[in-house]
Design an enzyme around this catalytic site. Structure first.
Site, PDB file in Angstrom:
ATOM      1  N   LYS A  30      43.107  38.655  22.892  1.00  0.00           N
ATOM      2  CA  LYS A  30      44.043  39.153  23.913  1.00  0.00           C
ATOM      3  C   LYS A  30      45.175  38.143  24.114  1.00  0.00           C
ATOM      4  O   LYS A  30      46.330  38.518  24.275  1.00  0.00           O
ATOM      5  CB  LYS A  30      43.307  39.432  25.236  1.00  0.00           C
ATOM      6  CG  LYS A  30      44.219  40.123  26.252  1.00  0.00           C
ATOM      7  CD  LYS A  30      43.532  40.459  27.567  1.00  0.00           C
ATOM      8  CE  LYS A  30      44.554  41.004  28.579  1.00  0.00           C
ATOM      9  NZ  LYS A  30      44.042  41.079  29.942  1.00  0.00           N
TER      10      LYS A  30
ATOM     11  N   ASN B 275      43.830  35.737  41.628  1.00  0.00           N
ATOM     12  CA  ASN B 275      43.112  36.455  40.571  1.00  0.00           C
ATOM     13  C   ASN B 275      42.643  35.461  39.498  1.00  0.00           C
ATOM     14  O   ASN B 275      43.447  34.939  38.725  1.00  0.00           O
ATOM     15  CB  ASN B 275      44.049  37.514  39.971  1.00  0.00           C
ATOM     16  CG  ASN B 275      43.344  38.398  38.971  1.00  0.00           C
ATOM     17  OD1 ASN B 275      42.504  37.936  38.211  1.00  0.00           O
ATOM     18  ND2 ASN B 275      43.694  39.670  38.968  1.00  0.00           N
TER      19      ASN B 275
ATOM     20  N   ASP C 272      53.281  38.851  38.354  1.00  0.00           N
ATOM     21  CA  ASP C 272      53.057  40.182  38.924  1.00  0.00           C
ATOM     22  C   ASP C 272      52.936  41.132  37.742  1.00  0.00           C
ATOM     23  O   ASP C 272      53.770  41.106  36.825  1.00  0.00           O
ATOM     24  CB  ASP C 272      54.175  40.607  39.867  1.00  0.00           C
ATOM     25  CG  ASP C 272      53.689  41.718  40.799  1.00  0.00           C
ATOM     26  OD1 ASP C 272      52.700  41.491  41.527  1.00  0.00           O
ATOM     27  OD2 ASP C 272      54.267  42.824  40.777  1.00  0.00           O
TER      28      ASP C 272
ATOM     29  N   LYS D 250      43.554  36.115  35.790  1.00  0.00           N
ATOM     30  CA  LYS D 250      44.911  35.707  35.404  1.00  0.00           C
ATOM     31  C   LYS D 250      44.949  34.202  35.144  1.00  0.00           C
ATOM     32  O   LYS D 250      45.587  33.736  34.208  1.00  0.00           O
ATOM     33  CB  LYS D 250      45.907  36.016  36.530  1.00  0.00           C
ATOM     34  CG  LYS D 250      46.250  37.470  36.738  1.00  0.00           C
ATOM     35  CD  LYS D 250      47.362  37.535  37.784  1.00  0.00           C
ATOM     36  CE  LYS D 250      47.742  38.930  38.180  1.00  0.00           C
ATOM     37  NZ  LYS D 250      48.797  38.937  39.212  1.00  0.00           N
TER      38      LYS D 250
ATOM     39  N   PHE E 222      39.737  42.515  32.272  1.00  0.00           N
ATOM     40  CA  PHE E 222      39.639  42.861  33.701  1.00  0.00           C
ATOM     41  C   PHE E 222      40.632  43.988  33.964  1.00  0.00           C
ATOM     42  O   PHE E 222      41.356  44.428  33.060  1.00  0.00           O
ATOM     43  CB  PHE E 222      39.941  41.630  34.574  1.00  0.00           C
ATOM     44  CG  PHE E 222      41.374  41.160  34.513  1.00  0.00           C
ATOM     45  CD1 PHE E 222      41.828  40.423  33.433  1.00  0.00           C
ATOM     46  CD2 PHE E 222      42.268  41.452  35.536  1.00  0.00           C
ATOM     47  CE1 PHE E 222      43.146  39.991  33.370  1.00  0.00           C
ATOM     48  CE2 PHE E 222      43.594  41.018  35.488  1.00  0.00           C
ATOM     49  CZ  PHE E 222      44.032  40.286  34.392  1.00  0.00           C
ATOM     50  N   GLY E 223      40.671  44.425  35.216  1.00  0.00           N
ATOM     51  CA  GLY E 223      41.663  45.419  35.627  1.00  0.00           C
ATOM     52  C   GLY E 223      41.615  46.664  34.748  1.00  0.00           C
ATOM     53  O   GLY E 223      40.566  47.275  34.545  1.00  0.00           O
ATOM     54  N   TYR E 224      42.757  47.011  34.191  1.00  0.00           N
ATOM     55  CA  TYR E 224      42.883  48.245  33.421  1.00  0.00           C
ATOM     56  C   TYR E 224      42.550  48.046  31.930  1.00  0.00           C
ATOM     57  O   TYR E 224      42.687  48.978  31.145  1.00  0.00           O
ATOM     58  CB  TYR E 224      44.312  48.799  33.576  1.00  0.00           C
ATOM     59  CG  TYR E 224      44.631  49.190  35.005  1.00  0.00           C
ATOM     60  CD1 TYR E 224      44.283  50.443  35.491  1.00  0.00           C
ATOM     61  CD2 TYR E 224      45.244  48.299  35.886  1.00  0.00           C
ATOM     62  CE1 TYR E 224      44.546  50.809  36.816  1.00  0.00           C
ATOM     63  CE2 TYR E 224      45.512  48.641  37.208  1.00  0.00           C
ATOM     64  CZ  TYR E 224      45.160  49.903  37.657  1.00  0.00           C
ATOM     65  OH  TYR E 224      45.418  50.259  38.960  1.00  0.00           O
TER      66      TYR E 224
ATOM     67  N   HIS F 229      50.612  41.336  27.019  1.00  0.00           N
ATOM     68  CA  HIS F 229      51.833  41.329  27.823  1.00  0.00           C
ATOM     69  C   HIS F 229      52.029  39.956  28.482  1.00  0.00           C
ATOM     70  O   HIS F 229      53.130  39.440  28.541  1.00  0.00           O
ATOM     71  CB  HIS F 229      51.761  42.449  28.877  1.00  0.00           C
ATOM     72  CG  HIS F 229      50.421  42.527  29.556  1.00  0.00           C
ATOM     73  ND1 HIS F 229      49.227  42.617  28.867  1.00  0.00           N
ATOM     74  CD2 HIS F 229      50.075  42.476  30.860  1.00  0.00           C
ATOM     75  CE1 HIS F 229      48.225  42.626  29.724  1.00  0.00           C
ATOM     76  NE2 HIS F 229      48.715  42.549  30.932  1.00  0.00           N
ATOM     77  N   ARG F 230      50.935  39.340  28.934  1.00  0.00           N
ATOM     78  CA  ARG F 230      51.043  38.022  29.584  1.00  0.00           C
ATOM     79  C   ARG F 230      51.432  36.955  28.564  1.00  0.00           C
ATOM     80  O   ARG F 230      52.237  36.066  28.851  1.00  0.00           O
ATOM     81  CB  ARG F 230      49.689  37.703  30.249  1.00  0.00           C
ATOM     82  CG  ARG F 230      49.692  36.507  31.170  1.00  0.00           C
ATOM     83  CD  ARG F 230      48.556  36.553  32.190  1.00  0.00           C
ATOM     84  NE  ARG F 230      48.749  37.600  33.174  1.00  0.00           N
ATOM     85  CZ  ARG F 230      47.993  38.706  33.258  1.00  0.00           C
ATOM     86  NH1 ARG F 230      46.957  38.865  32.470  1.00  0.00           N
ATOM     87  NH2 ARG F 230      48.268  39.622  34.165  1.00  0.00           N
TER      88      ARG F 230
HETATM   89  P1  ITT Z   1      47.678  38.063  42.595  1.00  0.00           P
HETATM   90  O1  ITT Z   1      48.713  38.909  43.287  1.00  0.00           O
HETATM   91  O2  ITT Z   1      46.910  37.181  43.520  1.00  0.00           O
HETATM   92  O3  ITT Z   1      48.240  37.319  41.423  1.00  0.00           O
HETATM   93  P2  ITT Z   1      46.476  40.616  41.850  1.00  0.00           P
HETATM   94  O4  ITT Z   1      45.257  40.965  41.075  1.00  0.00           O
HETATM   95  O5  ITT Z   1      46.631  41.219  43.232  1.00  0.00           O
HETATM   96  O6  ITT Z   1      46.548  39.028  41.941  1.00  0.00           O
HETATM   97  P3  ITT Z   1      48.923  41.959  41.032  1.00  0.00           P
HETATM   98  O7  ITT Z   1      49.383  42.195  42.427  1.00  0.00           O
HETATM   99  O8  ITT Z   1      49.907  41.466  40.025  1.00  0.00           O
HETATM  100  O9  ITT Z   1      47.727  40.919  40.963  1.00  0.00           O
HETATM  101  O10 ITT Z   1      48.247  43.299  40.514  1.00  0.00           O
HETATM  102  C1  ITT Z   1      48.009  43.477  39.170  1.00  0.00           C
HETATM  103  C2  ITT Z   1      47.097  44.691  38.968  1.00  0.00           C
HETATM  104  O11 ITT Z   1      47.124  45.003  37.572  1.00  0.00           O
HETATM  105  C3  ITT Z   1      45.645  44.423  39.314  1.00  0.00           C
HETATM  106  O12 ITT Z   1      45.019  45.632  39.651  1.00  0.00           O
HETATM  107  C4  ITT Z   1      45.081  43.874  38.010  1.00  0.00           C
HETATM  108  O13 ITT Z   1      43.694  44.127  37.866  1.00  0.00           O
HETATM  109  C5  ITT Z   1      45.881  44.646  36.973  1.00  0.00           C
HETATM  110  N1  ITT Z   1      46.166  43.781  35.810  1.00  0.00           N
HETATM  111  C6  ITT Z   1      46.956  42.673  35.796  1.00  0.00           C
HETATM  112  N2  ITT Z   1      46.945  42.088  34.592  1.00  0.00           N
HETATM  113  C7  ITT Z   1      46.126  42.827  33.827  1.00  0.00           C
HETATM  114  C8  ITT Z   1      45.685  42.720  32.507  1.00  0.00           C
HETATM  115  O14 ITT Z   1      46.053  41.700  31.741  1.00  0.00           O
HETATM  116  N3  ITT Z   1      44.861  43.654  32.039  1.00  0.00           N
HETATM  117  C9  ITT Z   1      44.456  44.672  32.821  1.00  0.00           C
HETATM  118  N4  ITT Z   1      44.800  44.841  34.095  1.00  0.00           N
HETATM  119  C10 ITT Z   1      45.636  43.921  34.607  1.00  0.00           C
END
Ligand code: ITT
Length: 195
Positions: A168, A11, A67, A14, A145-147, A173-174
């Site tokens: 951020k 990712n 994770d 990340k 990204f993500g949520y 959280h990170r």
């Molecule tokens: P890796 O396993 O390769 O590290 P991944 O994206 O599959 O990458 P995870 O299994 O940890 O990572 O899944 C994390 C999920 O949560 C994924 O859908 C991300 O988009 C979301 N996520 C993680 N960190 C986030 C953040 O800081 N803000 C918003 N969403 C996040």
């Protein structure tokens, strides 16, 4: 020369956040064609260790893994460790839509979780957890990204999708997980090159 750590993630978001949080460290990313281990753990800690341990063993390097995910209170903590695979498509957009559709307008508080795992070349390990509380809202903002766009933080009066990467990285959280990580004895060993 900066101390080097392999970040076991596919990712890129990340990786960018981690590089910002650890500017004095050389954070090396996995090649795109590397296959990640299946995330069979039932906790963030279990999955973070799963990702870090395999690569530390095969590459004989210091390895970090993250994770992370979203726990929605009104959904009994879902999507939780299944955050990346919540919708059948598994894209960020589809995952956000599924959270909003499943809630169907029910207001809910939520927690963003990041667990960092550090594993040494000989298999010493530590995990740290950072959490931020917020509420779920309709998507706002183009950052992150993500949520991030559906996660509203009271103290910011913004979603994580509306804050810049700099903002951020001050309170995410990170960021909290990394802050704890750099206080651990294993991190000091990493910096000293001892194991
Ligand atoms: P890796 O396993 O390769 O590290 P991944 O994206 O599959 O990458 P995870 O299994 O940890 O990572 O899944 C994390 C999920 O949560 C994924 O859908 C991300 O988009 C979301 N996520 C993680 N960190 C986030 C953040 O800081 N803000 C918003 N969403 C996040």
């Amino acid at each position: 020369m900066k101390p080097k750590v392999l970040f076991a993630t596919q990712n890129k978001h990340k990786r960018d956040e981690l590089a910002r949080l650890l500017p004095t460290i050389d954070v090396v990313m996995l090649d795109n064609d590397v296959i990640m281990p299946e995330e069979t753990g039932v906790t963030f800690e279990g999955n973070a260790l799963l990702k870090a341990r395999g690569f530390a063993q095969t590459r004989e390097m210091w390895v970090l893994a993250d994770d992370s995910g979203l726990e929605v209170d009104a959904l009994d903590g879902a999507p939780g460790v299944y955050s990346a695979r919540y919708s059948s498509e598994g894209t960020d957009e589809a995952n956000r839509q599924k959270v909003l559709q499943t809630l169907n307008g029910t207001p809910s508080s939520a927690t963003m979780v990041s667990v960092m795992a550090l594993v040494s070349p000989t298999g010493n390990q530590v995990t740290t957890r950072g959490q931020v509380r917020g509420t779920i809202t309709t998507a706002r903002g183009d950052y992150g990204f993500g949520y991030d766009p559906i996660f509203y933080v009271d103290s910011l009066k913004k979603t994580f999708g509306e804050v810049t990467p700099e903002e951020k990285s001050r309170l995410s959280h990170r960021a909290l997980a990394v802050k704890q990580l750099i206080d651990t004895p294993l991190w000091r060993n990493f910096l000293n090159g001892t194991d």
